[in-house]
Design an enzyme around this catalytic site. Structure first.
Site, PDB file in Angstrom:
ATOM      1  N   GLY A  13       0.782  -1.236   0.000  1.00 28.37           N
ATOM      2  CA  GLY A  13       0.000   0.000   0.000  1.00 28.37           C
ATOM      3  C   GLY A  13       0.808   1.277   0.000  1.00 28.37           C
ATOM      4  N   ARG A  66     -15.838 -14.804  -9.880  1.00 23.06           N
ATOM      5  CA  ARG A  66     -15.427 -13.401  -9.951  1.00 23.06           C
ATOM      6  C   ARG A  66     -16.616 -12.469  -9.758  1.00 23.06           C
ATOM      7  NH1 ARG A  66     -10.240 -12.327 -11.728  1.00 23.06           N
ATOM      8  NH2 ARG A  66      -9.147 -14.095 -12.656  1.00 23.06           N
ATOM      9  N   MET A  91      -4.021  -6.733  -7.221  1.00 23.71           N
ATOM     10  CA  MET A  91      -3.508  -7.774  -8.126  1.00 23.71           C
ATOM     11  C   MET A  91      -4.594  -8.710  -8.647  1.00 23.71           C
ATOM     12  SD  MET A  91      -0.597  -6.600  -8.223  1.00 23.71           S
ATOM     13  CE  MET A  91       0.367  -7.750  -9.179  1.00 23.71           C
ATOM     14  N   ASN A 108      -5.788   3.642 -12.329  1.00 22.90           N
ATOM     15  CA  ASN A 108      -4.789   2.649 -11.928  1.00 22.90           C
ATOM     16  C   ASN A 108      -3.406   3.201 -12.194  1.00 22.90           C
ATOM     17  OD1 ASN A 108      -3.776  -0.013 -11.129  1.00 22.90           O
ATOM     18  ND2 ASN A 108      -3.261  -0.276 -13.295  1.00 22.90           N
ATOM     19  N   HIS A 110       0.384   1.901 -13.202  1.00 22.20           N
ATOM     20  CA  HIS A 110       1.066   0.736 -13.771  1.00 22.20           C
ATOM     21  C   HIS A 110       2.547   1.084 -13.911  1.00 22.20           C
ATOM     22  CE1 HIS A 110       1.524  -2.891 -16.167  1.00 22.20           C
ATOM     23  NE2 HIS A 110       2.208  -2.197 -17.030  1.00 22.20           N
ATOM     24  N   SER A 137       2.849   4.845 -15.290  1.00 14.69           N
ATOM     25  CA  SER A 137       1.714   5.504 -15.958  1.00 14.69           C
ATOM     26  C   SER A 137       0.483   5.421 -15.070  1.00 14.69           C
ATOM     27  CB  SER A 137       1.388   4.795 -17.289  1.00 14.69           C
ATOM     28  OG  SER A 137       2.528   4.686 -18.120  1.00 14.69           O
ATOM     29  N   ASP A 146      -4.673  -2.790 -18.629  1.00 14.16           N
ATOM     30  CA  ASP A 146      -3.616  -1.768 -18.769  1.00 14.16           C
ATOM     31  C   ASP A 146      -3.688  -1.040 -20.115  1.00 14.16           C
ATOM     32  OD1 ASP A 146      -1.322  -4.115 -17.202  1.00 14.16           O
ATOM     33  OD2 ASP A 146      -2.664  -2.635 -16.290  1.00 14.16           O
ATOM     34  N   GLU A 175       6.235   6.911  -8.759  1.00 11.22           N
ATOM     35  CA  GLU A 175       4.800   6.589  -8.655  1.00 11.22           C
ATOM     36  C   GLU A 175       4.145   7.399  -7.544  1.00 11.22           C
ATOM     37  OE1 GLU A 175       4.095   2.386  -8.287  1.00 11.22           O
ATOM     38  OE2 GLU A 175       5.663   1.918  -9.716  1.00 11.22           O
TER      39      GLU A 175
HETATM   40  C1  GRF Z   1       3.812  -0.764  -7.628  1.00 11.92           C
HETATM   41  O1  GRF Z   1       4.954  -0.950  -8.427  1.00 11.92           O
HETATM   42  C2  GRF Z   1       2.634  -0.434  -8.522  1.00 11.92           C
HETATM   43  O2  GRF Z   1       3.039   0.189  -9.726  1.00 11.92           O
HETATM   44  C3  GRF Z   1       2.036  -1.753  -8.818  1.00 11.92           C
HETATM   45  O3  GRF Z   1       2.139  -2.450  -7.581  1.00 11.92           O
HETATM   46  C4  GRF Z   1       3.402  -2.097  -6.973  1.00 11.92           C
HETATM   47  C5  GRF Z   1       3.284  -2.058  -5.461  1.00 11.92           C
HETATM   48  O4  GRF Z   1       2.510  -0.961  -5.131  1.00 11.92           O
HETATM   49  N1  GRF Z   1       0.678  -1.620  -9.273  1.00 11.92           N
HETATM   50  P1  GRF Z   1       2.150  -0.591  -3.576  1.00 11.92           P
HETATM   51  O5  GRF Z   1       3.448  -0.360  -2.834  1.00 11.92           O
HETATM   52  O6  GRF Z   1       1.397  -1.769  -2.988  1.00 11.92           O
HETATM   53  O7  GRF Z   1       1.335   0.646  -3.690  1.00 11.92           O
END
Ligand code: GRF
Length: 199
Positions: A13, A66, A91, A108, A110, A137, A146, A175
């Site tokens: 997070g 799902r 994820m 999102n 990425h 991005s 994506d 990020e």
């Molecule tokens: C990051 O590299 C993000 O780009 C990807 O997940 C990774 C971990 O993100 N989506 P976080 O530390 O859990 O926010």
């Protein structure tokens, strides 16, 4: 109107924390929920420490269904009356049905310079390709993985001695600046347009 932001996580997070901290003070949006599919994800404790309501919807409890998993996600999001949904290290692949409900209001981050390197292992792929730069991005989420419209990017030079891990660590710092900047711009535009729609 203050826009209500929910953040989906699966792990540590760090992007969620950057977003939450960016909304403290003068900002058109505020965090109303951090929702994880992984019980005990590190980001849940970080969110609680920041005073943000949390919830967990363990995808394993739905046995591969799902739609049922996403219906439970949606129940939490509606109870939080979220206007904007940010995924940050989330994820799970979301179905077109779920994504369509959030069309135009779901962001999102990425870890690549989209449209290059959709999917996983982005940094290893950029290094293997001999790219001069990598990056991250922020994009609108659409049904195709994506592939939604890119709202902002940050470019990071790849160093000759970079490993996927060292590059990932450097990109992650970018990020944490990019996502809050894009969320602020996005929130300001949504508030102006009054296009937040029903929570
Ligand atoms: C990051 O590299 C993000 O780009 C990807 O997940 C990774 C971990 O993100 N989506 P976080 O530390 O859990 O926010």
């Amino acid at each position: 109107m203050t826009l209500r932001v929910a953040i989906l996580i699966s792990g540590g997070g760090s992007n969620m924390e950057a977003l939450v901290r960016s909304m403290q003070g003068d900002h058109p949006a505020r965090p109303v929920l951090v929702l994880s599919n992984v019980p005990g994800a590190g980001g849940l404790a970080r969110a609680r420490a920041l005073g943000v309501r949390t919830a967990t919807v363990d995808h394993r409890a739905f046995g591969g269904d799902r739609t049922a998993f996403e219906a439970e996600l949606q129940r939490h999001l509606e109870r939080a009356r979220a206007h904007i949904l940010c995924t940050a290290g989330f994820m799970r692949i979301l179905t077109p049905g779920f994504v369509d409900r959030w069309a135009g209001r779901m962001l999102n981050i990425h870890p690549s310079l989209l449209p290059r390197y959709r999917g996983l292992d982005t940094h290893a792929r950029a290094i293997a390709a001999g790219d001069a730069e990598a990056g991250c991005s922020v994009h609108l989420v659409t049904a195709e993985l994506d592939a939604g419209p890119v709202l902002g990017q940050a470019r990071v030079a790849i160093r000759p001695d970079d490993t996927p891990e060292s590059l990932a660590a450097r990109v992650l710092g970018h990020e944490h600046r990019l996502y809050p900047r894009v969320l602020r711009e996005f929130s300001e535009r949504l508030a102006r347009e009054g296009a937040a729609g029903r929570p």
